[in-house]
Design a protein around this motif. Structure first.
Motif, PDB file in Angstrom:
ATOM      1  N   TYR A  97       9.251  -7.781   7.505  1.00 38.46           N
ATOM      2  CA  TYR A  97       9.937  -7.033   6.456  1.00 38.46           C
ATOM      3  C   TYR A  97       9.900  -5.543   6.788  1.00 38.46           C
ATOM      4  CZ  TYR A  97      11.557  -5.612   1.904  1.00 38.46           C
ATOM      5  OH  TYR A  97      12.302  -5.043   0.900  1.00 38.46           O
ATOM      6  N   HIS A  98       8.704  -5.042   7.094  1.00 36.67           N
ATOM      7  CA  HIS A  98       8.474  -3.628   7.399  1.00 36.67           C
ATOM      8  C   HIS A  98       7.773  -3.629   8.755  1.00 36.67           C
ATOM      9  CE1 HIS A  98       7.325   0.543   6.564  1.00 36.67           C
ATOM     10  NE2 HIS A  98       6.049   0.265   6.733  1.00 36.67           N
ATOM     11  N   ARG A  99       7.723  -2.495   9.426  1.00 37.98           N
ATOM     12  CA  ARG A  99       7.079  -2.500  10.743  1.00 37.98           C
ATOM     13  C   ARG A  99       5.552  -2.394  10.596  1.00 37.98           C
ATOM     14  NH1 ARG A  99      10.583  -2.165  14.916  1.00 37.98           N
ATOM     15  NH2 ARG A  99       8.963  -1.518  16.359  1.00 37.98           N
ATOM     16  N   ASN A 125       2.720   5.039  13.112  1.00 40.50           N
ATOM     17  CA  ASN A 125       2.557   3.869  12.261  1.00 40.50           C
ATOM     18  C   ASN A 125       1.110   3.769  11.751  1.00 40.50           C
ATOM     19  OD1 ASN A 125       2.192   1.104  11.396  1.00 40.50           O
ATOM     20  ND2 ASN A 125       4.175   0.692  12.357  1.00 40.50           N
ATOM     21  N   PRO A 126       0.916   3.768  10.435  1.00 40.67           N
ATOM     22  CA  PRO A 126      -0.452   3.806   9.893  1.00 40.67           C
ATOM     23  C   PRO A 126      -1.097   2.428   9.715  1.00 40.67           C
ATOM     24  CG  PRO A 126       1.109   4.041   8.105  1.00 40.67           C
ATOM     25  CD  PRO A 126       1.926   3.836   9.360  1.00 40.67           C
ATOM     26  N   HIS A 127      -0.367   1.360   9.998  1.00 42.16           N
ATOM     27  CA  HIS A 127      -0.894   0.021   9.705  1.00 42.16           C
ATOM     28  C   HIS A 127      -1.810  -0.454  10.837  1.00 42.16           C
ATOM     29  CE1 HIS A 127       2.037  -0.142   6.413  1.00 42.16           C
ATOM     30  NE2 HIS A 127       2.854   0.444   7.266  1.00 42.16           N
ATOM     31  N   VAL A 128      -2.809   0.377  11.149  1.00 40.73           N
ATOM     32  CA  VAL A 128      -3.593   0.213  12.383  1.00 40.73           C
ATOM     33  C   VAL A 128      -4.575  -0.960  12.359  1.00 40.73           C
ATOM     34  CG1 VAL A 128      -3.459   2.647  12.986  1.00 40.73           C
ATOM     35  CG2 VAL A 128      -5.330   1.850  11.546  1.00 40.73           C
ATOM     36  N   VAL A 183      10.134   7.195   7.116  1.00 39.55           N
ATOM     37  CA  VAL A 183       9.316   6.998   8.311  1.00 39.55           C
ATOM     38  C   VAL A 183       7.962   7.661   8.135  1.00 39.55           C
ATOM     39  CG1 VAL A 183      11.091   6.698  10.054  1.00 39.55           C
ATOM     40  CG2 VAL A 183      10.451   8.994   9.353  1.00 39.55           C
ATOM     41  N   HIS A 184       6.995   7.154   8.863  1.00 35.67           N
ATOM     42  CA  HIS A 184       5.663   7.766   8.854  1.00 35.67           C
ATOM     43  C   HIS A 184       5.642   8.823   9.959  1.00 35.67           C
ATOM     44  CE1 HIS A 184       4.275   4.687   6.096  1.00 35.67           C
ATOM     45  NE2 HIS A 184       4.632   3.742   6.923  1.00 35.67           N
ATOM     46  N   PRO A 185       5.650  10.093   9.614  1.00 36.25           N
ATOM     47  CA  PRO A 185       5.820  11.142  10.628  1.00 36.25           C
ATOM     48  C   PRO A 185       4.695  11.192  11.658  1.00 36.25           C
ATOM     49  CG  PRO A 185       5.876  12.061   8.400  1.00 36.25           C
ATOM     50  CD  PRO A 185       5.496  10.638   8.265  1.00 36.25           C
ATOM     51  N   ASP A 202      -0.375   9.243   6.332  1.00 34.53           N
ATOM     52  CA  ASP A 202       0.644   9.253   5.278  1.00 34.53           C
ATOM     53  C   ASP A 202       0.956   7.889   4.660  1.00 34.53           C
ATOM     54  OD1 ASP A 202       0.758  11.922   5.637  1.00 34.53           O
ATOM     55  OD2 ASP A 202       2.706  11.962   6.628  1.00 34.53           O
ATOM     56  N   LEU A 203       0.173   6.853   4.966  1.00 36.25           N
ATOM     57  CA  LEU A 203       0.440   5.576   4.302  1.00 36.25           C
ATOM     58  C   LEU A 203       0.319   5.731   2.791  1.00 36.25           C
ATOM     59  CD1 LEU A 203       0.912   2.496   4.372  1.00 36.25           C
ATOM     60  CD2 LEU A 203      -1.552   2.195   4.527  1.00 36.25           C
ATOM     61  N   GLU A 204      -0.675   6.498   2.363  1.00 34.26           N
ATOM     62  CA  GLU A 204      -0.951   6.627   0.929  1.00 34.26           C
ATOM     63  C   GLU A 204      -0.375   7.916   0.354  1.00 34.26           C
ATOM     64  OE1 GLU A 204      -3.458   6.402   3.241  1.00 34.26           O
ATOM     65  OE2 GLU A 204      -4.431   4.463   2.970  1.00 34.26           O
ATOM     66  N   PRO A 259       0.806  -1.236   0.000  1.00 32.07           N
ATOM     67  CA  PRO A 259       0.000   0.000   0.000  1.00 32.07           C
ATOM     68  C   PRO A 259       0.837   1.284   0.000  1.00 32.07           C
ATOM     69  CG  PRO A 259      -0.092  -1.085   2.143  1.00 32.07           C
ATOM     70  CD  PRO A 259       0.616  -2.026   1.215  1.00 32.07           C
ATOM     71  N   HIS A 260       2.123   1.189   0.353  1.00 26.21           N
ATOM     72  CA  HIS A 260       2.970   2.387   0.283  1.00 26.21           C
ATOM     73  C   HIS A 260       3.253   2.770  -1.157  1.00 26.21           C
ATOM     74  CE1 HIS A 260       4.195   0.341   4.052  1.00 26.21           C
ATOM     75  NE2 HIS A 260       4.265   1.556   4.561  1.00 26.21           N
ATOM     76  N   ARG A 261       3.301   1.735  -2.019  1.00 30.08           N
ATOM     77  CA  ARG A 261       3.791   1.974  -3.374  1.00 30.08           C
ATOM     78  C   ARG A 261       2.733   1.611  -4.399  1.00 30.08           C
ATOM     79  NH1 ARG A 261       9.683   1.340  -3.825  1.00 30.08           N
ATOM     80  NH2 ARG A 261      10.445   1.984  -1.800  1.00 30.08           N
TER      81      ARG A 261
HETATM   82 ZN   LIG Z   1       4.467   1.579   6.599  1.00 30.46          ZN
END
Ligand SMILES: [Zn+2]
Lengths: 322, 474
Positions: free
Chosen positions: A219-221, A154-157, A149-151, A101-103, A76-78
């Motif tokens: 892989y990612h947080r 973490n958006p993966h809620v 970083v996601h300022p 900011d995830l998207e 979803p980041h890319r």
């Molecule tokens: Zn992320």
């Protein structure tokens, strides 16, 4: 798909009659194009990620027509701001995304290009799920030397089901605000959902009791909410910094770290490249566990309930605690 | 008569502003209503969540016994809440040219800068038209600001800064969807014609612009004016665009005129094929007039011919095509991008010319040309961070009707700039991105833009971006 009327009589002089005919043809084609936009009274929702599409389906039932912008195989980041996504955002009454900011690499372009005022920030049609929950890992300071970083945290809620419960209520209210006629319908559906959901959370927490203290490499947080919920531990990530792919040197460093201090499982989310996790697993003997990350990420994760059923099942198998 | 027009104009503008005011009022009320509702919602949630007493800013939180590594009360530090998003793009190059870049020219075409030869310095809008300088050089640093101005307008400005010169590349306001699907842009902006034209040089997949882009649009064709885009409410992406502008930039020129001097129309259509493929095709048209455009040619003996276009109608037609492939739509590991554009330009009008050797005063004659060109390129990301690309450029100087030729003074073969030529270039590149914000690129070209010689060009470049996270268009 064409919206330009074809000229049929080029030999005759353009009199009023042919002009009228052309206008009518043009009008009909335009109308035909516009039809899918107004044919039904349903709320048209644009879900940035599969988890929000699934939640919309739970809460909206047949009153909401959901368009899922990305597949579970997409990071979803890319995501590319593809023309098809602009077209779908153009006709949306509501967009539901993770936010924080995830998207950021693609959503702003869609919002700017679609010409849809209803879904702009601040409008009822703009719903960012992570705004409603406490975000973990909000950095004290942001510097790109720390990677992408996601300022705002973490958006993966969505990987904490308790977050989903809170978000569901907020989203249900939002649906009622957009589609007042069906307000009661959405409320009822949310109540039903919350009942089933809280029962499931209890069950999952029971089932996952053995997972406490499980040490994971991801892989990612993007599993931090899951790890936090089930009392597991995230030891390290395969990417050296957020958004930076691992180099061979980083991988060999990781390898020696893992040999010194082993983890219980290496998590590969459905959209992660299998190369690095497999490479590490082969050299350390730590099992790779493939997690769905979102609805549709594995065959079993058919809906939100299946997402957590399957995630817990797979973790238990990997940990040898099933 | 003029009084009637004035009255009508005033009446119209008043009725418009009253309508707008009424709408604003109802919108404000709606907004207030919405805010109250949001507040109510928040209160609701806080009273139902157990930890509501400890946090007031973020409604609703999961109850967790042990919260690891969170800074619960800390405000999000960077997303400067009210300030514009700022980004800065740094760009430097090392260039090796076999031939002297000061002799660079795209043979057979009237140069966009107005003169026959020249390097980087002679360019106007959007940077230089030559291939740049030999050796190490810092290129334009681009500074961009953007923010919502109010609930209706979004503002954007991008400036190029280089050695004491600040060049406003784009500065516009944009309204999105006041009328559903309609985007209104006003100010200075890159035209929506074609595909690569709207992209800033840092977003290109090669160091330099395609030759056809250079010859027809002068790097980035931009204008001061108004742009309307309409996105149709269709399942496929379908967009129509219309621009009216000052038209002072090549191929037009300054005209001292009240109305617009350049018109651009374009249409884009795009969609997906399965999960892995997406495409966009486009067609565009530009109509502009040059009155002040000048350029100097020479005959084979070096005698100068000064040219001044008095009233030159310039029409440009273009088609563009982009195809992107990424497995399951995820470009992070592997992806492929193909793009191609074709342009044809016809110019027709009057010319004043002054022949050095004739010694007489300026003469008048016709100028008429039809020229075209295209490029195609493919870029393949074969592993994370690494991409390779190839590009091929071909132009055709086409037909020419030219005063000094029609009056029999000179033959076309004798002209040093406008004689027949098919400029051609082949390019390969490889680039590496240590992160999303950095790109290092090595590029090699065999450039036959000049008439008789082939230039070999080796360019190393870095492009990095600081500040706000960029989001790129398709
Ligand atoms: Zn992320």
């Amino acid at each position: 798909m064409s919206a330009t009327p074809e000229r049929t009589h080029q030999n005759v002089m353009l009199n009023m009659e042919t002009l009228m005919r052309q206008l009518i043809v043009f009008f009909c084609i335009t109308l035909a194009c516009a039809l899918p936009a107004v044919a039904h009274g349903k709320v048209r929702a644009f879900a940035c990620e599969p988890e929000w599409a699934a939640l919309l389906e739970e809460l909206g039932g047949n009153q909401v027509k959901v368009y899922q912008a990305t597949s579970p195989k997409q990071d979803p980041h890319r995501v590319e701001a593809r023309p098809s996504l602009i077209a779908r955002m153009r006709v949306a009454d509501l967009i539901v995304c993770s936010g924080s900011d995830l998207e950021i690499g693609w959503l702003p372009v869609l919002l700017q290009s679609a010409g849809n005022r209803d879904v702009q920030p601040g409008q009822p049609g703009y719903f960012m799920a992570s705004d409603y929950v406490r975000r973990l890992e909000v950095p004290d300071r942001v510097d790109r030397s720390m990677g992408d970083v996601h300022p705002s945290g973490n958006p993966h809620v969505h990987l904490d089901p308790r977050n989903l419960a809170i978000i569901a209520t907020a989203l249900s209210k939002r649906l009622a605000e957009i589609d007042r006629e069906n307000a009661e319908f959405y409320q009822t559906r949310n109540v039903t959902f919350q009942e089933r959901w809280s029962a499931s959370i209890e069950r999952w927490e029971r089932e996952a009791i053995d997972l406490k203290g499980l040490r994971l490499v991801t892989y990612h947080r993007d599993a931090i909410y899951l790890v936090n919920w089930l009392g597991m531990e995230l030891t390290t990530t395969i990417e050296p910094k957020p958004g930076i792919p691992p180099s061979t040197r980083h991988l060999s460093k990781l390898l020696s770290e893992l040999k010194a201090e082993p983890a219980d499982a290496i998590v590969r989310m459905a959209f992660n490249d299998p190369k690095a996790p497999t490479w590490l697993s082969e050299r350390t003997g730590i099992p790779v566990v493939e997690l769905p990350y979102t609805v549709g990420g594995t065959k079993q994760a058919k809906d939100l309930f299946g997402l957590f059923d399957d995630t817990i099942d797979r973790l238990k198998v990997a940990a040898g605690r099933s | 008569m003029s009084r009637i027009y004035l009255a009508i104009a005033i009446a119209l503008s008043m009725s418009f502003s009253v309508a707008a005011w009424a709408q604003d009022q109802s919108e404000e009320i709606d907004e207030l209503r919405q805010r109250v509702q949001e507040l109510e919602e928040r209160l609701d949630q806080q009273s139902t969540t157990p930890e509501s007493a400890t946090t007031t800013a973020e409604p609703g939180l999961p109850t967790t016994a042990d919260q690891p590594a969170t800074t619960s009360g800390a405000p999000a530090p960077t997303s400067n809440k009210f300030n514009p998003a700022i980004s800065l793009i740094l760009n430097a190059k090392y260039r090796y040219f076999k031939l002297d870049p000061n002799t660079y020219t795209v043979g057979g075409f009237v140069p966009p800068g107005g003169h026959g030869h020249g390097g980087e310095e002679e360019g106007g809008h959007g940077g230089g038209f030559g291939p740049g300088d030999r050796g190490f050089s810092l290129d334009e640093t681009e500074l961009a600001f953007s923010a919502n101005v109010d609930p209706y307008w979004f503002g954007f400005v991008q400036a190029g800064i280089l050695d004491g010169e600040v060049d406003i590349e784009e500065a516009y306001i944009q309204n999105s969807g006041y009328v559903p699907g309609l985007l209104v842009k006003a100010g200075r902006f890159f035209s929506g014609m074609g595909y690569i034209n709207e992209q800033h040089p840092h977003a290109w997949d090669f160091v330099d612009a395609p030759l056809v882009q250079l010859a027809m649009n002068g790097i980035n064709y931009g204008d001061d004016g108004v742009q309307l885009r309409y996105v149709a409410p269709t399942p496929l992406f379908l967009e129509f665009g219309l621009e009216a502008g000052r038209g002072a930039n090549f191929p037009g020129s300054e005209r001292n005129k009240n109305g617009p001097n350049a018109w651009v129309g374009f249409v884009h259509l795009g969609g997906d094929v399965g999960f892995s493929n997406s495409y966009q095709i486009g067609a565009s048209y530009r109509d502009t007039t040059a009155e002040e455009r000048e350029f100097d040619d020479e005959d084979s003996l070096g005698n100068e011919i000064e040219n001044h276009f008095v009233d030159l109608k310039s029409k440009t037609y273009g088609i563009d095509f982009v195809w992107k492939w990424a497995p399951n739509g995820d470009p992070s590991v592997r992806n492929f991008k193909f793009q191609a554009e074709y342009y044809r330009r016809t110019e027709d009008g009057q010319l004043e010319y002054d022949l050095d050797m004739a010694g007489a005063g300026p003469l008048e004659g016709p100028y008429k040309s039809e020229q075209d060109g295209w490029y195609a390129q493919g870029v393949w990301q074969f592993m994370p961070r690494w991409r390779v690309g190839v590009r091929y450029d071909l132009l055709d100087s086409g037909t020419l009707e030219y005063g000094p030729i029609t009056d029999g003074t000179i033959s076309r073969e004798d002209l040093q700039q406008l004689r027949e030529h098919k400029p051609e270039r082949a390019t390969i590149m490889v680039d590496f991105s240590s992160s999303e914000y950095t790109r290092f690129r090595l590029q090699y070209s065999e450039d036959k833009a000049r008439f008789d010689e082939t230039d070999q060009q080796l360019i190393f470049q870095y492009v990095v971006s600081l500040g706000a996270h960029g989001a790129h268009k398709f």
